[in-house]
Design a protein around this motif. Structure first.
Motif, PDB file in Angstrom:
ATOM      1  N   CYS A  19      40.948   4.750  -5.163  1.00 19.03           N
ATOM      2  CA  CYS A  19      39.608   4.708  -5.370  1.00 19.03           C
ATOM      3  C   CYS A  19      38.923   5.950  -5.024  1.00 19.03           C
ATOM      4  O   CYS A  19      39.796   6.902  -4.375  1.00 19.03           O
ATOM      5  CB  CYS A  19      38.908   3.502  -4.347  1.00 19.03           C
ATOM      6  SG  CYS A  19      39.370   3.925  -2.589  1.00 19.03           S
ATOM      7  N   ALA A  20      37.679   6.280  -4.999  1.00 17.91           N
ATOM      8  CA  ALA A  20      36.922   7.331  -4.879  1.00 17.91           C
ATOM      9  C   ALA A  20      37.011   7.741  -3.362  1.00 17.91           C
ATOM     10  O   ALA A  20      37.323   8.705  -3.017  1.00 17.91           O
ATOM     11  CB  ALA A  20      35.348   7.175  -5.389  1.00 17.91           C
ATOM     12  N   GLY A  21      37.010   6.587  -2.644  1.00 17.53           N
ATOM     13  CA  GLY A  21      37.404   6.938  -1.172  1.00 17.53           C
ATOM     14  C   GLY A  21      38.615   7.441  -0.808  1.00 17.53           C
ATOM     15  O   GLY A  21      38.675   8.330   0.136  1.00 17.53           O
ATOM     16  N   ILE A  55      33.114   6.215  10.213  1.00 17.99           N
ATOM     17  CA  ILE A  55      33.073   5.077   9.053  1.00 17.99           C
ATOM     18  C   ILE A  55      34.404   4.331   8.789  1.00 17.99           C
ATOM     19  O   ILE A  55      35.361   4.759   9.261  1.00 17.99           O
ATOM     20  CB  ILE A  55      32.595   5.654   7.647  1.00 17.99           C
ATOM     21  CG1 ILE A  55      31.685   4.634   7.060  1.00 17.99           C
ATOM     22  CG2 ILE A  55      33.579   6.322   6.983  1.00 17.99           C
ATOM     23  CD1 ILE A  55      30.802   5.119   5.911  1.00 17.99           C
ATOM     24  N   ASP A  56      33.920   2.926   8.795  1.00 17.05           N
ATOM     25  CA  ASP A  56      35.077   2.162   8.622  1.00 17.05           C
ATOM     26  C   ASP A  56      35.468   1.734   6.962  1.00 17.05           C
ATOM     27  O   ASP A  56      35.200   0.980   6.718  1.00 17.05           O
ATOM     28  CB  ASP A  56      35.218   0.956   9.425  1.00 17.05           C
ATOM     29  CG  ASP A  56      33.781   0.265   9.323  1.00 17.05           C
ATOM     30  OD1 ASP A  56      32.875   0.761   8.686  1.00 17.05           O
ATOM     31  OD2 ASP A  56      33.506  -0.859  10.011  1.00 17.05           O
ATOM     32  N   ARG A  57      35.350   2.741   6.233  1.00 20.08           N
ATOM     33  CA  ARG A  57      35.502   2.526   4.706  1.00 20.08           C
ATOM     34  C   ARG A  57      36.944   3.006   4.244  1.00 20.08           C
ATOM     35  O   ARG A  57      37.444   3.587   5.041  1.00 20.08           O
ATOM     36  CB  ARG A  57      34.349   3.319   3.800  1.00 20.08           C
ATOM     37  CG  ARG A  57      32.950   2.679   4.230  1.00 20.08           C
ATOM     38  CD  ARG A  57      32.724   1.194   3.821  1.00 20.08           C
ATOM     39  NE  ARG A  57      33.322   0.811   2.491  1.00 20.08           N
ATOM     40  CZ  ARG A  57      32.668   1.190   1.397  1.00 20.08           C
ATOM     41  NH1 ARG A  57      31.469   1.480   1.465  1.00 20.08           N
ATOM     42  NH2 ARG A  57      33.041   0.895   0.261  1.00 20.08           N
ATOM     43  N   ASP A  61      41.217   5.206   5.720  1.00 17.98           N
ATOM     44  CA  ASP A  61      42.486   5.185   5.495  1.00 17.98           C
ATOM     45  C   ASP A  61      43.409   6.306   5.026  1.00 17.98           C
ATOM     46  O   ASP A  61      44.386   6.525   5.549  1.00 17.98           O
ATOM     47  CB  ASP A  61      42.839   4.090   4.447  1.00 17.98           C
ATOM     48  CG  ASP A  61      42.636   2.546   4.958  1.00 17.98           C
ATOM     49  OD1 ASP A  61      42.658   2.356   6.377  1.00 17.98           O
ATOM     50  OD2 ASP A  61      42.700   1.603   4.419  1.00 17.98           O
ATOM     51  N   ALA A  62      42.793   7.154   4.193  1.00 17.93           N
ATOM     52  CA  ALA A  62      43.328   8.416   3.632  1.00 17.93           C
ATOM     53  C   ALA A  62      43.339   9.386   4.547  1.00 17.93           C
ATOM     54  O   ALA A  62      44.367  10.271   4.829  1.00 17.93           O
ATOM     55  CB  ALA A  62      42.347   8.719   2.447  1.00 17.93           C
ATOM     56  N   LYS A  83      28.837   6.753   9.154  1.00 20.52           N
ATOM     57  CA  LYS A  83      28.521   8.144   8.387  1.00 20.52           C
ATOM     58  C   LYS A  83      29.984   8.675   7.707  1.00 20.52           C
ATOM     59  O   LYS A  83      31.068   8.434   8.052  1.00 20.52           O
ATOM     60  CB  LYS A  83      28.043   9.354   9.055  1.00 20.52           C
ATOM     61  CG  LYS A  83      26.818   9.205   9.663  1.00 20.52           C
ATOM     62  CD  LYS A  83      26.401  10.303  10.571  1.00 20.52           C
ATOM     63  CE  LYS A  83      25.062  10.469  11.004  1.00 20.52           C
ATOM     64  NZ  LYS A  83      24.919  11.470  11.784  1.00 20.52           N
ATOM     65  N   MET A  84      29.801   9.014   6.267  1.00 24.30           N
ATOM     66  CA  MET A  84      30.888   9.346   5.793  1.00 24.30           C
ATOM     67  C   MET A  84      31.398  11.087   6.462  1.00 24.30           C
ATOM     68  O   MET A  84      31.038  12.118   5.791  1.00 24.30           O
ATOM     69  CB  MET A  84      30.898   9.585   4.266  1.00 24.30           C
ATOM     70  CG  MET A  84      32.154   9.615   3.321  1.00 24.30           C
ATOM     71  SD  MET A  84      33.416   8.514   3.600  1.00 24.30           S
ATOM     72  CE  MET A  84      32.893   7.389   2.472  1.00 24.30           C
TER      73      MET A  84
END
Ligand SMILES: [Zn+2]
Ligand SMILES: [Zn+2]
Length: 199
Positions: A19-21, A55-57, A61-62, A83-84
């Motif tokens: 994904c983009a994240g 942030i927890d998005r 993980d990456a 915040k990213m």
């Protein structure tokens, strides 16, 4: 360091999807490591690095995958600030680099790749193609990582006199001259409450 494609393959496998994240997180972590001069974060340099994520998005993980910093090793710190952003700290020098993903890159993505059908595809392409400058803002910072926050720190465990549960390294608070676990000392901050239907 592996290539970005190899890291993305591993990130996809660990996270469950590409994904983009994942792309943003891999880029962010690679930039942080490069700034700190850390080339082997999961090998020779593994004791040099602590990472704070805000942030927890998906990107988190990456970042954990690339840096090798994990919660279970006390090397990944979570600050729930929405915040990213992440800060990569070199324990050897005390210097850290805080990197924030710029929102502008999302707008840029739809302008640059209008032919890609979904916003997610546009972002994935942009996060691959754009320069670090276009994607991120960076700032050198100092981070005081206390002894009990360091990977590998060991100290006594104390039993809370109220609940009887054991607590690591002074995570206790004083109430009326007695020391309790944080849950007993500040019950209003608990994330749980007893389920009364189970009584
Ligand atoms: Zn994802
Ligand atoms: Zn307690």
């Amino acid at each position: 360091m592996e290539s970005i494609d190899e890291l993305l393959r591993r990130a996809e496998a660990a996270h469950g999807h590409l994904c983009a994240g994942q792309i943003l997180g891999v880029r962010m972590a690679l930039l942080g490591l490069e700034r700190l001069g850390i080339t082997d974060p999961r090998g020779a340099d593994r004791k040099r690095l602590v990472t704070y994520v805000e942030i927890d998005r998906c990107a988190t993980d990456a970042i954990g995958l690339v840096t090798g910093c994990r919660l279970g090793k006390r090397a990944l710190k979570f600050r729930d600030w929405g915040k990213m952003a992440a800060t990569f700290v070199d324990l050897a020098s005390g210097r850290g680099i805080r990197i924030v993903a710029l929102d502008g890159s999302r707008m840029l993505a739809s302008r640059l790749y209008p032919h890609l059908e979904t916003e997610s595809r546009q972002q994935m392409q942009a996060y691959r193609d754009l320069s670090d400058n276009e994607l991120f803002r960076e700032q050198w910072v100092r981070v005081a990582v206390g002894p009990a926050e360091l990977p590998g720190y060991k100290a006594e465990r104390v039993v809370c006199p109220r609940c009887g549960e054991s607590v690591n390294f002074g995570r206790l608070a004083e109430v009326d001259g007695e020391r309790f676990c944080l849950s007993c000392a500040r019950p209003e901050l608990r994330y749980w409450e007893p389920d009364k239907s189970e009584l």
